[in-house]
Design a protein around this motif. Structure first.
Motif, PDB file in Angstrom:
ATOM      1  N   VAL A 192       0.566  -0.836   0.260  1.00 30.80           N
ATOM      2  CA  VAL A 192      -0.205  -0.343  -0.045  1.00 30.80           C
ATOM      3  C   VAL A 192       1.029   1.501  -0.465  1.00 30.80           C
ATOM      4  O   VAL A 192       0.399   1.914  -0.008  1.00 30.80           O
ATOM      5  CB  VAL A 192      -0.999   0.112   1.120  1.00 30.80           C
ATOM      6  CG1 VAL A 192      -2.307  -1.465   0.784  1.00 30.80           C
ATOM      7  CG2 VAL A 192      -0.815  -0.130   2.501  1.00 30.80           C
ATOM      8  N   THR A 193       2.118   1.104   0.062  1.00 23.28           N
ATOM      9  CA  THR A 193       2.673   2.219   0.014  1.00 23.28           C
ATOM     10  C   THR A 193       3.829   2.276  -1.639  1.00 23.28           C
ATOM     11  O   THR A 193       4.938   2.403  -1.378  1.00 23.28           O
ATOM     12  CB  THR A 193       3.895   1.892   0.950  1.00 23.28           C
ATOM     13  OG1 THR A 193       4.784   0.953   1.418  1.00 23.28           O
ATOM     14  CG2 THR A 193       3.321   2.591   2.612  1.00 23.28           C
ATOM     15  N   GLY A 194       3.312   2.307  -2.958  1.00 22.76           N
ATOM     16  CA  GLY A 194       4.192   1.970  -3.680  1.00 22.76           C
ATOM     17  C   GLY A 194       5.195   1.119  -3.907  1.00 22.76           C
ATOM     18  O   GLY A 194       5.627   1.131  -5.042  1.00 22.76           O
ATOM     19  N   LYS A 195       5.041  -0.194  -3.092  1.00 23.24           N
ATOM     20  CA  LYS A 195       5.918  -0.917  -3.288  1.00 23.24           C
ATOM     21  C   LYS A 195       5.507  -2.822  -3.196  1.00 23.24           C
ATOM     22  O   LYS A 195       6.282  -3.575  -2.665  1.00 23.24           O
ATOM     23  CB  LYS A 195       7.412  -1.311  -2.074  1.00 23.24           C
ATOM     24  CG  LYS A 195       7.795   0.090  -2.753  1.00 23.24           C
ATOM     25  CD  LYS A 195       9.289   0.320  -0.565  1.00 23.24           C
ATOM     26  CE  LYS A 195       8.144   0.143   0.057  1.00 23.24           C
ATOM     27  NZ  LYS A 195       8.995   0.714   1.125  1.00 23.24           N
ATOM     28  N   ALA A 196       4.215  -2.683  -4.531  1.00 19.86           N
ATOM     29  CA  ALA A 196       3.700  -3.570  -4.841  1.00 19.86           C
ATOM     30  C   ALA A 196       4.159  -4.842  -5.688  1.00 19.86           C
ATOM     31  O   ALA A 196       4.585  -6.324  -4.544  1.00 19.86           O
ATOM     32  CB  ALA A 196       2.132  -3.433  -5.410  1.00 19.86           C
ATOM     33  N   GLY A 197       4.886  -4.085  -6.221  1.00 18.49           N
ATOM     34  CA  GLY A 197       5.746  -4.902  -7.285  1.00 18.49           C
ATOM     35  C   GLY A 197       7.109  -6.101  -6.281  1.00 18.49           C
ATOM     36  O   GLY A 197       6.515  -7.385  -6.121  1.00 18.49           O
ATOM     37  N   THR A 198       7.101  -5.102  -5.422  1.00 14.24           N
ATOM     38  CA  THR A 198       8.718  -6.025  -4.499  1.00 14.24           C
ATOM     39  C   THR A 198       7.508  -6.830  -3.143  1.00 14.24           C
ATOM     40  O   THR A 198       8.255  -7.798  -3.120  1.00 14.24           O
ATOM     41  CB  THR A 198       9.008  -4.927  -3.755  1.00 14.24           C
ATOM     42  OG1 THR A 198       9.959  -3.480  -4.424  1.00 14.24           O
ATOM     43  CG2 THR A 198      10.014  -5.802  -2.579  1.00 14.24           C
ATOM     44  N   ALA A 199       6.823  -6.384  -3.232  1.00 16.56           N
ATOM     45  CA  ALA A 199       5.756  -6.712  -2.287  1.00 16.56           C
ATOM     46  C   ALA A 199       5.698  -8.960  -2.672  1.00 16.56           C
ATOM     47  O   ALA A 199       6.022  -9.329  -2.111  1.00 16.56           O
ATOM     48  CB  ALA A 199       4.540  -6.092  -1.566  1.00 16.56           C
ATOM     49  N   LEU A 200       4.951  -8.190  -4.042  1.00 14.89           N
ATOM     50  CA  LEU A 200       4.768  -9.895  -4.533  1.00 14.89           C
ATOM     51  C   LEU A 200       6.067 -10.738  -4.453  1.00 14.89           C
ATOM     52  O   LEU A 200       5.584 -12.151  -4.387  1.00 14.89           O
ATOM     53  CB  LEU A 200       4.244  -9.479  -6.152  1.00 14.89           C
ATOM     54  CG  LEU A 200       2.789  -8.980  -6.411  1.00 14.89           C
ATOM     55  CD1 LEU A 200       2.001  -8.771  -7.137  1.00 14.89           C
ATOM     56  CD2 LEU A 200       1.670 -10.350  -5.468  1.00 14.89           C
ATOM     57  N   ASP A 201       7.067 -10.620  -4.769  1.00 13.32           N
ATOM     58  CA  ASP A 201       8.282 -10.713  -5.533  1.00 13.32           C
ATOM     59  C   ASP A 201       8.446 -11.198  -4.168  1.00 13.32           C
ATOM     60  O   ASP A 201       9.321 -12.127  -3.637  1.00 13.32           O
ATOM     61  CB  ASP A 201       9.590  -9.306  -6.022  1.00 13.32           C
ATOM     62  CG  ASP A 201       9.359  -9.594  -7.566  1.00 13.32           C
ATOM     63  OD1 ASP A 201       8.105  -9.688  -8.158  1.00 13.32           O
ATOM     64  OD2 ASP A 201       9.974  -8.299  -7.558  1.00 13.32           O
ATOM     65  N   SER A 202       8.780 -10.466  -3.227  1.00  9.56           N
ATOM     66  CA  SER A 202       9.252 -11.111  -1.908  1.00  9.56           C
ATOM     67  C   SER A 202       8.289 -12.675  -1.200  1.00  9.56           C
ATOM     68  O   SER A 202       8.672 -13.362  -0.080  1.00  9.56           O
ATOM     69  CB  SER A 202       9.340 -10.538  -0.577  1.00  9.56           C
ATOM     70  OG  SER A 202       7.785  -9.605  -0.307  1.00  9.56           O
ATOM     71  N   LEU A 203       6.779 -12.683  -1.738  1.00  9.30           N
ATOM     72  CA  LEU A 203       6.203 -13.556  -1.335  1.00  9.30           C
ATOM     73  C   LEU A 203       6.105 -14.415  -1.891  1.00  9.30           C
ATOM     74  O   LEU A 203       6.648 -15.828  -1.418  1.00  9.30           O
ATOM     75  CB  LEU A 203       4.688 -12.820  -0.690  1.00  9.30           C
ATOM     76  CG  LEU A 203       4.459 -11.835   0.154  1.00  9.30           C
ATOM     77  CD1 LEU A 203       3.356 -11.454  -0.455  1.00  9.30           C
ATOM     78  CD2 LEU A 203       5.139 -12.298   1.460  1.00  9.30           C
ATOM     79  N   THR A 204       6.292 -14.524  -3.128  1.00 14.03           N
ATOM     80  CA  THR A 204       6.335 -15.536  -3.946  1.00 14.03           C
ATOM     81  C   THR A 204       7.611 -16.420  -4.304  1.00 14.03           C
ATOM     82  O   THR A 204       8.245 -17.274  -4.079  1.00 14.03           O
ATOM     83  CB  THR A 204       6.346 -15.094  -5.223  1.00 14.03           C
ATOM     84  OG1 THR A 204       7.161 -13.947  -5.846  1.00 14.03           O
ATOM     85  CG2 THR A 204       4.836 -14.936  -5.545  1.00 14.03           C
ATOM     86  N   GLN A 205       8.862 -15.570  -3.623  1.00 13.69           N
ATOM     87  CA  GLN A 205      10.911 -16.208  -3.611  1.00 13.69           C
ATOM     88  C   GLN A 205       9.968 -17.514  -2.106  1.00 13.69           C
ATOM     89  O   GLN A 205      10.886 -18.388  -2.101  1.00 13.69           O
ATOM     90  CB  GLN A 205      11.145 -15.035  -3.027  1.00 13.69           C
ATOM     91  CG  GLN A 205      11.018 -14.110  -5.103  1.00 13.69           C
ATOM     92  CD  GLN A 205      12.622 -13.136  -4.082  1.00 13.69           C
ATOM     93  OE1 GLN A 205      13.190 -12.894  -3.564  1.00 13.69           O
ATOM     94  NE2 GLN A 205      12.357 -12.216  -5.980  1.00 13.69           N
ATOM     95  N   GLU A 206       9.523 -16.183  -1.204  1.00 14.60           N
ATOM     96  CA  GLU A 206       8.972 -17.330   0.149  1.00 14.60           C
ATOM     97  C   GLU A 206       8.965 -18.291  -0.424  1.00 14.60           C
ATOM     98  O   GLU A 206       9.180 -19.321   0.075  1.00 14.60           O
ATOM     99  CB  GLU A 206       8.773 -16.291   1.457  1.00 14.60           C
ATOM    100  CG  GLU A 206       8.547 -16.778   2.169  1.00 14.60           C
ATOM    101  CD  GLU A 206       9.592 -17.082   2.589  1.00 14.60           C
ATOM    102  OE1 GLU A 206      10.134 -17.771   4.081  1.00 14.60           O
ATOM    103  OE2 GLU A 206      11.015 -16.420   2.786  1.00 14.60           O
ATOM    104  N   LEU A 207       7.803 -18.427  -0.857  1.00  7.87           N
ATOM    105  CA  LEU A 207       6.765 -19.575  -1.100  1.00  7.87           C
ATOM    106  C   LEU A 207       7.589 -20.672  -2.574  1.00  7.87           C
ATOM    107  O   LEU A 207       7.666 -22.188  -1.733  1.00  7.87           O
ATOM    108  CB  LEU A 207       5.382 -18.938  -2.136  1.00  7.87           C
ATOM    109  CG  LEU A 207       4.249 -19.070  -1.449  1.00  7.87           C
ATOM    110  CD1 LEU A 207       2.861 -18.330  -1.968  1.00  7.87           C
ATOM    111  CD2 LEU A 207       3.963 -20.017  -0.332  1.00  7.87           C
ATOM    112  N   ASP A 208       8.106 -19.938  -2.877  1.00  8.37           N
ATOM    113  CA  ASP A 208       8.967 -21.113  -3.779  1.00  8.37           C
ATOM    114  C   ASP A 208      10.401 -21.412  -3.477  1.00  8.37           C
ATOM    115  O   ASP A 208      11.095 -22.405  -3.559  1.00  8.37           O
ATOM    116  CB  ASP A 208       9.300 -20.051  -5.053  1.00  8.37           C
ATOM    117  CG  ASP A 208       8.430 -19.979  -5.721  1.00  8.37           C
ATOM    118  OD1 ASP A 208       6.800 -20.529  -5.962  1.00  8.37           O
ATOM    119  OD2 ASP A 208       7.943 -18.952  -7.029  1.00  8.37           O
ATOM    120  N   SER A 209      10.944 -20.722  -1.986  1.00  3.48           N
ATOM    121  CA  SER A 209      12.343 -21.277  -1.306  1.00  3.48           C
ATOM    122  C   SER A 209      11.773 -22.577  -1.156  1.00  3.48           C
ATOM    123  O   SER A 209      13.296 -23.232  -0.777  1.00  3.48           O
ATOM    124  CB  SER A 209      12.778 -20.264  -0.333  1.00  3.48           C
ATOM    125  OG  SER A 209      11.691 -20.207   0.579  1.00  3.48           O
ATOM    126  N   GLY A 210      10.984 -23.042  -0.694  1.00  6.13           N
ATOM    127  CA  GLY A 210      11.072 -24.948  -0.176  1.00  6.13           C
ATOM    128  C   GLY A 210      11.037 -24.429   1.449  1.00  6.13           C
ATOM    129  O   GLY A 210      11.305 -25.692   1.991  1.00  6.13           O
TER     130      GLY A 210
END
Length: 405
Positions: free
Chosen positions: A189-207
């Motif tokens: 909600v503070t202009g970094k939505a793309g960064t937020a999605l990247d961090s969460l998907t990376q955490e999901l994919d990390s195993g």
């Protein structure tokens, strides 16, 4: 255990928040005098049986102040659990009333102060909720429960520095995914939505191992951020993944149903929400179901829609007559989408905006302002989104064009 998302439930996650800020149902004017029935047989409202049982228990102890801390804590906890299960504002009020009986010469335990903070947050009494949390954190600076509630209040009220401070304090105090999710909600909600999605998907994919609750939270955050960015394939995938895990999660249902409505997938909304027999058990969902029924090309839905409209009108009118506060966000959506009353909707949406500024609140205010031809409100929203960095494709389009959908 932790409180996550916008939930107020201690020891369990993600229950719907209900806004009770006070607004006239019909004229949107000052509160009227309390409603007095014409006779003793007039039905004001129907209470869940559990609420009736709790009321009887409390009345039995009226007149004799309970000074036993152990009994008071047990009563407050039971009342709070009842409030969560029934989502009845009276049970939340009773919980606070029980807590207020706590002896002045006995320090309130942290868990009781957390319950008080959660109830106050639920009632959108954010300042006293933060006072309770402050007292907890002074005693236990690393209390993850208090930090998470504080982070969510910061998100709801757009006090983003408070949320950042709370998310930072969660590092090494909670499961890694929870802290990443906290930061992602803020980034979203503070202009970094793309960064937020990247961090969460990376955490999901990390195993890396992840608890079921953390996985649910991550799916919900990805879904809602992707929803706002217009990444519909991603949003749909993660909404469905979350619903598979928590099909009765009302916060999730509210966001998913809103996403479906924005795509004009009315049959899917009806399939999702149509089995709910009482629309006033969750007014926000009831309004969205009514909207879907009215918008659906299936003529067979018109009778159900008319019935729901009557029930919702009675709900708002009863709350108004009894001198109770009306949920302003839900009323604004009802006035705008169902009744076609943009001025009333705008007044309610503006009242809602004074206390909470989440993306859905901004969109509602913009839609009401566009429908009421209030360009000044839209301009103020443009300034606000520019200053915060809020990214919401539907909101951006509405602000740019000034036209309601």
């Amino acid at each position: 255990m932790l409180v996550f998302r916008n939930a107020q439930k201690l020891f369990a996650p993600n229950l719907r928040k209900t806004l009770l800020l006070g607004i006239s149902c019909c004229a949107m004017a000052a509160q009227a005098a309390p409603y007095i029935p014409d006779n003793d047989n007039t039905i004001i409202t129907r209470l869940p049986s559990a609420v009736v049982a709790m009321s009887q228990q409390l009345r039995a102890t009226e007149g004799s102040r309970n000074d036993n801390p152990q009994e008071l804590f047990a009563q407050a906890y039971r009342s709070y659990q009842l409030a969560l299960s029934e989502q009845d504002p009276r049970a939340y009020g009773r919980t606070l009333a029980i807590i207020e009986q706590w002896p002045d010469n006995v320090s309130k335990p942290v868990s009781l102060r957390l319950i008080a903070a959660a109830v106050l947050q639920h009632n959108h009494e954010f300042a006293p909720a933060l006072d309770e949390l402050r007292s907890v954190l002074e005693e236990e600076p690393g209390n993850a429960q208090a930090l998470m509630i504080q982070a969510q209040i910061g998100l709801v009220t757009a006090h983003y520095p408070l949320t950042q401070k709370s998310c930072d304090a969660l590092v090494d105090r909670v499961e890694r995914a929870f802290q990443i999710n906290c930061q992602a909600q803020l980034d979203g909600v503070t202009g970094k939505a793309g960064t937020a999605l990247d961090s969460l998907t990376q955490e999901l994919d990390s195993g890396r191992p992840m608890s079921r609750q953390a996985l649910l939270e991550v799916h919900i955050t990805i879904a809602t951020i992707a929803h706002r960015l217009g990444e519909n394939d991603m949003a749909g995938q993660h909404y469905l993944a979350a619903l598979t895990m928590a099909p009765d999660n009302t916060y999730l249902l509210n966001n998913y149903a809103q996403w479906l409505l924005q795509q004009e997938r009315y049959r899917d909304v009806i399939a999702l929400l149509g089995s709910e027999p009482d629309p006033t058990s969750n007014v926000e969902l009831g309004v969205m179901l009514t909207n879907a029924l009215l918008s659906s090309p299936d003529a067979a839905n018109s009778n159900r829609a008319e019935s729901l409209i009557a029930e919702l009108e009675a709900y708002f009118e009863t709350a108004y007559r009894r001198g109770e506060n009306v949920p302003v966000k839900e009323f604004a959506r009802f006035a705008l989408d169902i009744q076609g009353r943009p001025e009333a909707a705008l007044e309610a949406a503006m009242k809602n905006w004074t206390s909470q500024k989440e993306p859905s609140d901004a969109l509602l205010l913009a839609e009401a302002a566009a429908a009421a031809s209030r360009q000044d409100v839209i301009e103020n929203l443009r300034d606000w989104t520019d200053s915060t960095g809020m990214q919401y494709a539907a909101l951006d389009t509405l602000i740019a064009t000034g036209n309601a959908r």
